[in-house]
Enzyme design. Structure first.
Site, PDB file in Angstrom:
ATOM      1  N   ASN A 229       0.872  -1.176   0.000  1.00  0.00           N
ATOM      2  CA  ASN A 229       0.000   0.000   0.000  1.00  0.00           C
ATOM      3  C   ASN A 229       0.905   1.220   0.000  1.00  0.00           C
ATOM      4  OD1 ASN A 229      -1.807   2.036   0.503  1.00  0.00           O
ATOM      5  ND2 ASN A 229      -2.235   1.425   2.620  1.00  0.00           N
TER       6      ASN A 229
ATOM      7  N   LYS B 163       0.151   4.256  -0.311  1.00  0.00           N
ATOM      8  CA  LYS B 163      -0.487   5.444   0.291  1.00  0.00           C
ATOM      9  C   LYS B 163      -0.248   6.669  -0.596  1.00  0.00           C
ATOM     10  CE  LYS B 163       0.354   3.304   4.729  1.00  0.00           C
ATOM     11  NZ  LYS B 163       0.305   3.425   6.173  1.00  0.00           N
TER      12      LYS B 163
ATOM     13  N   HIS C 204      -9.358   0.722   5.444  1.00  0.00           N
ATOM     14  CA  HIS C 204      -8.017   0.986   5.972  1.00  0.00           C
ATOM     15  C   HIS C 204      -8.113   1.966   7.140  1.00  0.00           C
ATOM     16  CE1 HIS C 204      -3.887   2.355   6.328  1.00  0.00           C
ATOM     17  NE2 HIS C 204      -3.557   1.205   5.744  1.00  0.00           N
TER      18      HIS C 204
ATOM     19  N   GLU D 222      -6.441   4.428   8.033  1.00  0.00           N
ATOM     20  CA  GLU D 222      -6.308   5.864   7.727  1.00  0.00           C
ATOM     21  C   GLU D 222      -7.598   6.421   7.129  1.00  0.00           C
ATOM     22  OE1 GLU D 222      -2.690   5.294   5.598  1.00  0.00           O
ATOM     23  OE2 GLU D 222      -1.780   4.734   7.514  1.00  0.00           O
TER      24      GLU D 222
ATOM     25  N   GLU E  58      -5.111  -5.325  10.723  1.00  0.00           N
ATOM     26  CA  GLU E  58      -4.126  -4.267  10.899  1.00  0.00           C
ATOM     27  C   GLU E  58      -4.404  -3.500  12.190  1.00  0.00           C
ATOM     28  OE1 GLU E  58      -2.267  -3.066   6.921  1.00  0.00           O
ATOM     29  OE2 GLU E  58      -4.069  -1.872   7.155  1.00  0.00           O
TER      30      GLU E  58
ATOM     31  N   GLY F  73       2.507   2.004  10.711  1.00  0.00           N
ATOM     32  CA  GLY F  73       3.428   3.136  10.553  1.00  0.00           C
ATOM     33  C   GLY F  73       4.127   3.547  11.829  1.00  0.00           C
TER      34      GLY F  73
ATOM     35  N   SER G 114       3.609  -2.346  10.443  1.00  0.00           N
ATOM     36  CA  SER G 114       5.057  -2.380  10.623  1.00  0.00           C
ATOM     37  C   SER G 114       5.673  -3.736  10.271  1.00  0.00           C
ATOM     38  CB  SER G 114       5.435  -1.945  12.043  1.00  0.00           C
ATOM     39  OG  SER G 114       5.012  -0.601  12.262  1.00  0.00           O
TER      40      SER G 114
HETATM   41  C1  PEP Z   1      -0.632  -0.088   6.029  1.00  0.00           C
HETATM   42  O1  PEP Z   1      -0.715   1.096   5.712  1.00  0.00           O
HETATM   43  O2  PEP Z   1      -1.514  -0.871   5.657  1.00  0.00           O
HETATM   44  C2  PEP Z   1       0.513  -0.514   6.826  1.00  0.00           C
HETATM   45  C3  PEP Z   1       0.493  -1.699   7.353  1.00  0.00           C
HETATM   46  O3  PEP Z   1       1.548   0.393   6.988  1.00  0.00           O
HETATM   47  P1  PEP Z   1       2.983   0.088   7.671  1.00  0.00           P
HETATM   48  O4  PEP Z   1       3.504  -1.194   7.043  1.00  0.00           O
HETATM   49  O5  PEP Z   1       3.833   1.266   7.304  1.00  0.00           O
HETATM   50  O6  PEP Z   1       2.765  -0.061   9.112  1.00  0.00           O
END
Ligand code: PEP
Length: 248
Positions: A9, A11, A93, A95, A164, A170, A210
């Site tokens: 992703n 973003k 998601h 965000e 997630e 992040g 992460s």
């Molecule tokens: C994500 O945005 O779905 C995500 C898991 O980000 P990150 O790997 O940076 O934590």
């Protein structure tokens, strides 16, 4: 046997040149045995789609609107995405839930439209830190799974559920192998109750938060972890492909 799915992703990152270069490098490094996908920003989908041409890497979108066309300023329809070769699309998601403030009703409409249009739906669920600390992880995840309509989503190959935890996205702080496995097993159990056992055995439940080369082996070795949704580490082909290799 569920084929592991590793999706990037991107973003609101990259520019046209770096998006194309990243897509080319991912396509070049893709190996059989694991399914790869990348979700660039909307405006680079066309260019990234061309860069992926002839490879097995799936093109994905980070969002889509549920209406087919009309007066919806700023929105992108699923048909528009399909025309560019998009094969999968995210919903829910964190965000979009917590930064853009999308509610469950809108997310459910998007999920139904994306699945209904023949794409692979990657539906994200996950609790905030205060919800985990308050022992609400299972109830939050269960409620977010309500956004999926089991009577209208019959093909397990076209549904992917991404667990997630919001506190892990992040932040550099990933769920432990055991924390991820516990929630993934719970999700598979809920799916088994709402769909059926066969569907639950086939559906892929991937982990995001992460995920990086250093922790990928342990997380991806868990019996109910069928891949990963990757943000930061997906912006470099080397780290994304290293996670893919761990999945293989
Ligand atoms: C994500 O945005 O779905 C995500 C898991 O980000 P990150 O790997 O940076 O934590």
């Amino acid at each position: 046997m569920r084929t592991k799915f590793i999706a990037g992703n991107w973003k609101m990152n990259t520019n046209k040149a770096t998006a194309v270069a990243l897509a080319r490098d991912v396509a070049k490094g893709a190996k059989a045995g694991v399914e790869l996908g990348v979700a660039p920003p909307f405006v680079y989908l066309d260019a990234v789609g061309h860069a992926l041409a002839g490879s097995s890497v799936l093109l994905g979108a980070q969002d889509a609107y549920y209406e087919k066309n009309g007066a919806f300023t700023g929105e992108i329809s699923i048909e528009m995405l399909k025309e560019l070769g998009v094969r999968f699309c995210l919903t829910g998601h964190s965000e979009r839930r917590h930064v853009i403030h999308e509610g469950s009703e809108l997310i459910a409409k998007k999920a139904a439209a994306i699945y209904g249009a023949g794409l692979i739906l990657v539906h994200c669920v996950g609790e905030k830190l205060e919800q985990r600390d308050g022992d609400q992880t299972f109830s939050v995840v269960k409620t977010q799974l309500d956004e999926l309509k089991s009577d209208r989503m019959a093909d397990p190959d076209r549904l992917v559920i991404a667990y997630e935890p919001v506190w892990a996205i992040g932040t550099g702080r990933n769920a432990t192998d055991a924390q991820a496995q516990e929630v993934h097993a719970f999700i598979r159990n809920v799916v088994g109750t709402r769909w059926n056992k066969d569907f639950a055995d086939h559906v892929r439940i991937i982990y995001g938060g992460s995920l990086k080369p250093e922790n990928a082996k342990g997380l991806l070795a868990q019996p109910d972890v069928d891949g990963g949704l990757i943000g930061g580490a997906a912006l470099k082909a080397e780290s994304f492909l290293a996670i893919a290799e761990a999945a293989r």
